[in-house]
Design a protein around this motif. Sequence first.
Motif, PDB file in Angstrom:
ATOM      1  N   ALA A  61       0.813  -1.214   0.000  1.00  0.00           N
ATOM      2  CA  ALA A  61       0.000   0.000   0.000  1.00  0.00           C
ATOM      3  C   ALA A  61       0.848   1.266   0.000  1.00  0.00           C
ATOM      4  O   ALA A  61       0.358   2.343  -0.330  1.00  0.00           O
ATOM      5  CB  ALA A  61      -0.934   0.005   1.212  1.00  0.00           C
ATOM      6  N   VAL A  62       2.114   1.161   0.397  1.00  0.00           N
ATOM      7  CA  VAL A  62       3.010   2.312   0.467  1.00  0.00           C
ATOM      8  C   VAL A  62       3.884   2.322  -0.782  1.00  0.00           C
ATOM      9  O   VAL A  62       4.569   1.346  -1.084  1.00  0.00           O
ATOM     10  CB  VAL A  62       3.886   2.253   1.735  1.00  0.00           C
ATOM     11  CG1 VAL A  62       4.890   3.402   1.750  1.00  0.00           C
ATOM     12  CG2 VAL A  62       3.008   2.294   2.982  1.00  0.00           C
ATOM     13  N   GLY A  63       3.854   3.450  -1.502  1.00  0.00           N
ATOM     14  CA  GLY A  63       4.599   3.542  -2.749  1.00  0.00           C
ATOM     15  C   GLY A  63       6.055   3.901  -2.576  1.00  0.00           C
ATOM     16  O   GLY A  63       6.907   3.519  -3.390  1.00  0.00           O
ATOM     17  N   VAL A  64       6.382   4.633  -1.512  1.00  0.00           N
ATOM     18  CA  VAL A  64       7.763   5.050  -1.297  1.00  0.00           C
ATOM     19  C   VAL A  64       7.942   5.438   0.169  1.00  0.00           C
ATOM     20  O   VAL A  64       7.021   5.950   0.807  1.00  0.00           O
ATOM     21  CB  VAL A  64       8.134   6.236  -2.224  1.00  0.00           C
ATOM     22  CG1 VAL A  64       7.361   7.494  -1.861  1.00  0.00           C
ATOM     23  CG2 VAL A  64       9.633   6.524  -2.200  1.00  0.00           C
ATOM     24  N   MET A  65       9.122   5.170   0.701  1.00  0.00           N
ATOM     25  CA  MET A  65       9.505   5.581   2.049  1.00  0.00           C
ATOM     26  C   MET A  65      10.411   6.806   1.915  1.00  0.00           C
ATOM     27  O   MET A  65      11.335   6.819   1.090  1.00  0.00           O
ATOM     28  CB  MET A  65      10.252   4.463   2.772  1.00  0.00           C
ATOM     29  CG  MET A  65       9.607   3.088   2.714  1.00  0.00           C
ATOM     30  SD  MET A  65       8.146   2.914   3.754  1.00  0.00           S
ATOM     31  CE  MET A  65       8.885   2.819   5.383  1.00  0.00           C
ATOM     32  N   ILE A  66      10.165   7.821   2.727  1.00  0.00           N
ATOM     33  CA  ILE A  66      10.943   9.058   2.657  1.00  0.00           C
ATOM     34  C   ILE A  66      11.680   9.270   3.971  1.00  0.00           C
ATOM     35  O   ILE A  66      11.075   9.318   5.047  1.00  0.00           O
ATOM     36  CB  ILE A  66      10.035  10.272   2.383  1.00  0.00           C
ATOM     37  CG1 ILE A  66       9.175  10.041   1.146  1.00  0.00           C
ATOM     38  CG2 ILE A  66      10.868  11.541   2.221  1.00  0.00           C
ATOM     39  CD1 ILE A  66       8.135  11.131   0.924  1.00  0.00           C
ATOM     40  N   ASN A  67      12.996   9.381   3.894  1.00  0.00           N
ATOM     41  CA  ASN A  67      13.850   9.589   5.065  1.00  0.00           C
ATOM     42  C   ASN A  67      13.830   8.386   6.006  1.00  0.00           C
ATOM     43  O   ASN A  67      14.130   8.503   7.182  1.00  0.00           O
ATOM     44  CB  ASN A  67      13.456  10.862   5.827  1.00  0.00           C
ATOM     45  CG  ASN A  67      14.617  11.433   6.633  1.00  0.00           C
ATOM     46  OD1 ASN A  67      15.775  11.349   6.210  1.00  0.00           O
ATOM     47  ND2 ASN A  67      14.323  12.001   7.782  1.00  0.00           N
ATOM     48  N   CYS A  68      13.460   7.235   5.465  1.00  0.00           N
ATOM     49  CA  CYS A  68      13.456   5.992   6.234  1.00  0.00           C
ATOM     50  C   CYS A  68      13.440   4.841   5.242  1.00  0.00           C
ATOM     51  O   CYS A  68      13.239   5.050   4.049  1.00  0.00           O
ATOM     52  CB  CYS A  68      12.253   5.915   7.179  1.00  0.00           C
ATOM     53  SG  CYS A  68      10.655   6.094   6.362  1.00  0.00           S
TER      54      CYS A  68
END
Length: 336
Positions: free
Chosen positions: A144-151
Amino acid sequence: MVRIVAVSLSDIAERAGVSVKTVSGALHGGSARMSDDKRQKVKAIAEELGYVTNLAARGVRQGWLPLVGVVSDGLITSPFATEIVRGLDGAARSAGMAVFAVNHRSGQSIGSVLDEVQQFRPRAVAYAAMYHKDVALPDRLAGAVGVMINCREATGRVTALVPDEEGGAREIVRYLLVAGRRRIAFINLPGILAGTLREMGFRAALGEAGIDHVGVFPAVRRSVYSDRAPSLVASHVEALLKSGQRPDAILCGNDRVAMEVYAALARAGLRIPDDIAVASFDNQVEIASRLDPPLTTMALPHRAMGRLAMEILLTEQPEPPHLHKLPFHLVERASV
C-alpha cells in the motif's frame, strides 16, 4: 437567476482539437508522454472555459482522487518537515495533485494510520519519518506504500529515499583534510542509524588519508540520541582540550551539538576556526547561520527527497523496490 453550465472534458477537447483522453492527462496528471506545450495549451483552454474538476465523480470513475497521502512518522514536529513537504507539494502541483498528511501518533499502529489515509482514496501513499531509520511495515500493508521518505522498510519491500549518511561524512572529513586539519574528533549521535553510518564514513575517510582520529564520543549520556537527553558535549570538549592530542577540528553529529561545542570553546578562550575548526550535519539554518562564526555544515537532501518521492509515486511504470541514497550538500561558512 443565473444558470451555471458545467464545462466538460469533451468541450475542452473540441476546442483544443485533441482527444478527451489527452485533456484528462493534461489536467489530471495521467499522461507522462505529453509535450509541455500541448499540456499548457489544454490547461489554458480549460481555464478560459472555466472548467472545474468534479473530484467526486472522478474518484468514482477512477477509483482514486488526485491526492497523495503521507503517513507522517513524527515529521510534522521536525524542523526539516518544511523542506520535504515543499518538495512533495511542488512536484504534486505540477501534476495536478494535492498532498495531505496524517500523523502517526505514539502508540498507534501503522496499519490503523494507513487505513485512515486510504479512506480519502488517494492515488498513492508515502511514508515519511522525521529521522533516518528502519520501519517494519506489516505484510498486508507493504504494497500500500509507494515510497519511504527519510526511512527504509526493514525488509526492503518498498522503494526508500534516504540521505547518503556515510557519503556525507566522507565528504565533510575530506573537506576538513583539504583545509589542513589533521587531528579531528567526532562528537556523534549514539544509537541511531544516521550516527552509525556517519561514523563509518568518518572512519573510512580518515583511513583513506592514513590519519588516525582523535576519538569518537557520544553527544548524550543515553544509549540513543535525543536532544532532551543529558548532554556530554561540554565534558568531552574539556577533556579533549586537556589531552595531549588537542584536536584542530571537531566534527559534530548535528548543528545542536555544534552549538554546544561553540559555547565550550568560547569558555576555554579558543577561537573558531583559528584554534579549532567546527563542522556539522543537518544545516538547521536558524542555528547554523546565526552562530558566530556561521557554521559549515552538511545540508540534508530533504527537498530533493520530496521531489523524487512524488515522481516515483506518480510514475505509470514503477521500478522494482530499491534503496536510493541522496547526497548531502556542503554549505561552506566561516567555521573551517
